[in-house]
Design a protein around this motif. Structure first.
Motif, PDB file in Angstrom:
ATOM      1  N   ASN A  57       0.921   1.139  20.542  1.00  0.00           N
ATOM      2  CA  ASN A  57       1.441   2.147  19.630  1.00  0.00           C
ATOM      3  C   ASN A  57       2.203   1.408  18.533  1.00  0.00           C
ATOM      4  N   HIS A  58       1.540   1.161  17.420  1.00  0.00           N
ATOM      5  CA  HIS A  58       2.129   0.389  16.335  1.00  0.00           C
ATOM      6  C   HIS A  58       3.320   1.087  15.691  1.00  0.00           C
ATOM      7  N   ASN A  59       3.386   2.407  15.773  1.00  0.00           N
ATOM      8  CA  ASN A  59       4.515   3.128  15.190  1.00  0.00           C
ATOM      9  C   ASN A  59       5.819   2.832  15.899  1.00  0.00           C
ATOM     10  N   VAL A  60       5.750   2.451  17.163  1.00  0.00           N
ATOM     11  CA  VAL A  60       6.963   2.077  17.890  1.00  0.00           C
ATOM     12  C   VAL A  60       7.478   0.737  17.383  1.00  0.00           C
ATOM     13  N   LEU A  61       6.570  -0.178  17.074  1.00  0.00           N
ATOM     14  CA  LEU A  61       6.959  -1.510  16.615  1.00  0.00           C
ATOM     15  C   LEU A  61       7.422  -1.500  15.169  1.00  0.00           C
ATOM     16  N   SER A  62       6.661  -0.871  14.309  1.00  0.00           N
ATOM     17  CA  SER A  62       7.025  -0.748  12.899  1.00  0.00           C
ATOM     18  C   SER A  62       6.182   0.350  12.285  1.00  0.00           C
ATOM     19  N   LYS A  63       6.747   1.050  11.337  1.00  0.00           N
ATOM     20  CA  LYS A  63       6.030   2.145  10.685  1.00  0.00           C
ATOM     21  C   LYS A  63       4.965   1.566   9.765  1.00  0.00           C
ATOM     22  N   LYS A  64       3.746   2.011   9.920  1.00  0.00           N
ATOM     23  CA  LYS A  64       2.627   1.566   9.097  1.00  0.00           C
ATOM     24  C   LYS A  64       2.004   2.762   8.394  1.00  0.00           C
ATOM     25  N   THR A  65       1.311   2.490   7.310  1.00  0.00           N
ATOM     26  CA  THR A  65       0.637   3.532   6.554  1.00  0.00           C
ATOM     27  C   THR A  65      -0.866   3.340   6.675  1.00  0.00           C
ATOM     28  N   PRO A  66      -1.548   4.222   7.412  1.00  0.00           N
ATOM     29  CA  PRO A  66      -3.009   4.115   7.477  1.00  0.00           C
ATOM     30  C   PRO A  66      -3.642   4.755   6.242  1.00  0.00           C
ATOM     31  N   VAL A  67      -4.689   4.096   5.746  1.00  0.00           N
ATOM     32  CA  VAL A  67      -5.380   4.561   4.555  1.00  0.00           C
ATOM     33  C   VAL A  67      -6.886   4.466   4.820  1.00  0.00           C
ATOM     34  N   ILE A  68      -7.609   5.507   4.480  1.00  0.00           N
ATOM     35  CA  ILE A  68      -9.071   5.496   4.553  1.00  0.00           C
ATOM     36  C   ILE A  68      -9.567   5.223   3.141  1.00  0.00           C
ATOM     37  N   VAL A  69     -10.509   4.305   3.010  1.00  0.00           N
ATOM     38  CA  VAL A  69     -11.005   3.918   1.696  1.00  0.00           C
ATOM     39  C   VAL A  69     -12.534   3.947   1.699  1.00  0.00           C
ATOM     40  N   GLU A  70     -13.107   4.635   0.715  1.00  0.00           N
ATOM     41  CA  GLU A  70     -14.547   4.591   0.479  1.00  0.00           C
ATOM     42  C   GLU A  70     -14.796   3.578  -0.629  1.00  0.00           C
ATOM     43  N   VAL A  71     -15.753   2.683  -0.411  1.00  0.00           N
ATOM     44  CA  VAL A  71     -16.045   1.637  -1.396  1.00  0.00           C
ATOM     45  C   VAL A  71     -17.530   1.665  -1.745  1.00  0.00           C
ATOM     46  N   THR A  72     -17.808   1.618  -3.043  1.00  0.00           N
ATOM     47  CA  THR A  72     -19.174   1.472  -3.533  1.00  0.00           C
ATOM     48  C   THR A  72     -19.242   0.185  -4.341  1.00  0.00           C
ATOM     49  N   LEU A  73     -20.227  -0.642  -4.032  1.00  0.00           N
ATOM     50  CA  LEU A  73     -20.400  -1.897  -4.758  1.00  0.00           C
ATOM     51  C   LEU A  73     -21.270  -1.678  -5.988  1.00  0.00           C
ATOM     52  N   GLY A  74     -21.080  -2.514  -6.992  1.00  0.00           N
ATOM     53  CA  GLY A  74     -21.858  -2.411  -8.222  1.00  0.00           C
ATOM     54  C   GLY A  74     -23.279  -2.897  -8.060  1.00  0.00           C
ATOM     55  N   GLN A  75     -23.477  -3.902  -7.222  1.00  0.00           N
ATOM     56  CA  GLN A  75     -24.811  -4.442  -6.980  1.00  0.00           C
ATOM     57  C   GLN A  75     -25.140  -4.317  -5.504  1.00  0.00           C
ATOM     58  N   HIS A  76     -26.391  -4.038  -5.212  1.00  0.00           N
ATOM     59  CA  HIS A  76     -26.819  -3.887  -3.835  1.00  0.00           C
ATOM     60  C   HIS A  76     -27.772  -5.012  -3.452  1.00  0.00           C
ATOM     61  N   SER A  77     -27.226  -6.217  -3.435  1.00  0.00           N
ATOM     62  CA  SER A  77     -27.999  -7.387  -3.031  1.00  0.00           C
ATOM     63  C   SER A  77     -27.405  -7.931  -1.736  1.00  0.00           C
ATOM     64  N   ASP A 105     -21.008   2.756   0.062  1.00  0.00           N
ATOM     65  CA  ASP A 105     -21.514   1.601   0.805  1.00  0.00           C
ATOM     66  C   ASP A 105     -20.687   1.290   2.049  1.00  0.00           C
ATOM     67  N   TYR A 106     -19.363   1.490   1.958  1.00  0.00           N
ATOM     68  CA  TYR A 106     -18.471   1.147   3.062  1.00  0.00           C
ATOM     69  C   TYR A 106     -17.359   2.183   3.200  1.00  0.00           C
ATOM     70  N   VAL A 107     -16.924   2.383   4.425  1.00  0.00           N
ATOM     71  CA  VAL A 107     -15.724   3.166   4.704  1.00  0.00           C
ATOM     72  C   VAL A 107     -14.804   2.249   5.486  1.00  0.00           C
ATOM     73  N   LEU A 108     -13.568   2.131   5.004  1.00  0.00           N
ATOM     74  CA  LEU A 108     -12.585   1.231   5.607  1.00  0.00           C
ATOM     75  C   LEU A 108     -11.418   2.030   6.165  1.00  0.00           C
ATOM     76  N   ARG A 109     -10.812   1.500   7.207  1.00  0.00           N
ATOM     77  CA  ARG A 109      -9.495   1.969   7.639  1.00  0.00           C
ATOM     78  C   ARG A 109      -8.558   0.793   7.429  1.00  0.00           C
ATOM     79  N   VAL A 110      -7.650   0.958   6.492  1.00  0.00           N
ATOM     80  CA  VAL A 110      -6.689  -0.084   6.149  1.00  0.00           C
ATOM     81  C   VAL A 110      -5.334   0.339   6.689  1.00  0.00           C
ATOM     82  N   VAL A 111      -4.617  -0.602   7.286  1.00  0.00           N
ATOM     83  CA  VAL A 111      -3.272  -0.322   7.788  1.00  0.00           C
ATOM     84  C   VAL A 111      -2.309  -1.233   7.029  1.00  0.00           C
TER      85      VAL A 111
END
Length: 158
Positions: A57-77, A105-111
């Motif tokens: 439980n990371h919230n017990v250790l330190s407060k973190k901010t989770p963020v969901i990010v959708e990313v599209t790349l300019g080139q698909h190589s 192209d991608y979905v990220l979970r960033v903390v």
């Protein structure tokens, strides 16, 4: 790898009770300790069981901010995907990175420690030539459900 009913039961139990003793596991699947433990070792050696860990439980250790990010790349190589994916592998703040189809192209979970740290990370990615054409940020305000993936075995594996 073909699994039988004992293997499936072992996996179901270990997925939720990773610290169960050998004897309790054997009792739960109705086998003696030795054959039960041989099955566990076989599942580990085959890579079905990748490891064991604690759910922190990371919230017990330190407060973190989770963020969901959708990313599209300019080139698909292949090179573009490889460069982006390598950067995500090396980034400690990226908890999950999923390659997706259907619009992004991608979905990220960033903390991140806070929104400012997240924005500095995005700014760094944008100047690092990772090929990001567009990204959308979703700040997680409340976690409704978060659990380990349920074990699902289809009949063809038995």
């Amino acid at each position: 790898m073909r699994l039988d009913k004992y293997d499936v039961k072992i996996l179901q139990i270990l997925a939720t009770q990773g610290r169960i003793t050998k004897s309790h596991l054997a009792e739960a699947i109705n086998l003696s300790v030795s054959p039960c433990w041989e099955r566990v070792k076989r599942l580990e050696e085959a890579g079905v069981i990748e490891g064991y860990g604690a759910k922190i439980n990371h919230n017990v250790l330190s407060k973190k901010t989770p963020v969901i990010v959708e990313v599209t790349l300019g080139q698909h190589s292949a090179n573009s995907f490889e460069r982006f994916e390598q950067a995500m592998q090396e980034c400690d703040e990226v908890a999950d990175c999923f390659a997706t189809g259907g619009g992004v192209d991608y979905v990220l979970r960033v903390v991140a420690s806070d929104i400012d740290q997240y924005q500095r990370l995005i700014d760094h990615w944008l100047v690092s030539d990772l090929g990001i054409e567009r990204y959308y940020t979703y700040i997680v305000t409340k976690t409704i459900k978060h659990q380990q993936e349920a074990l699902s075995i289809d009949d063809t594996q038995l």
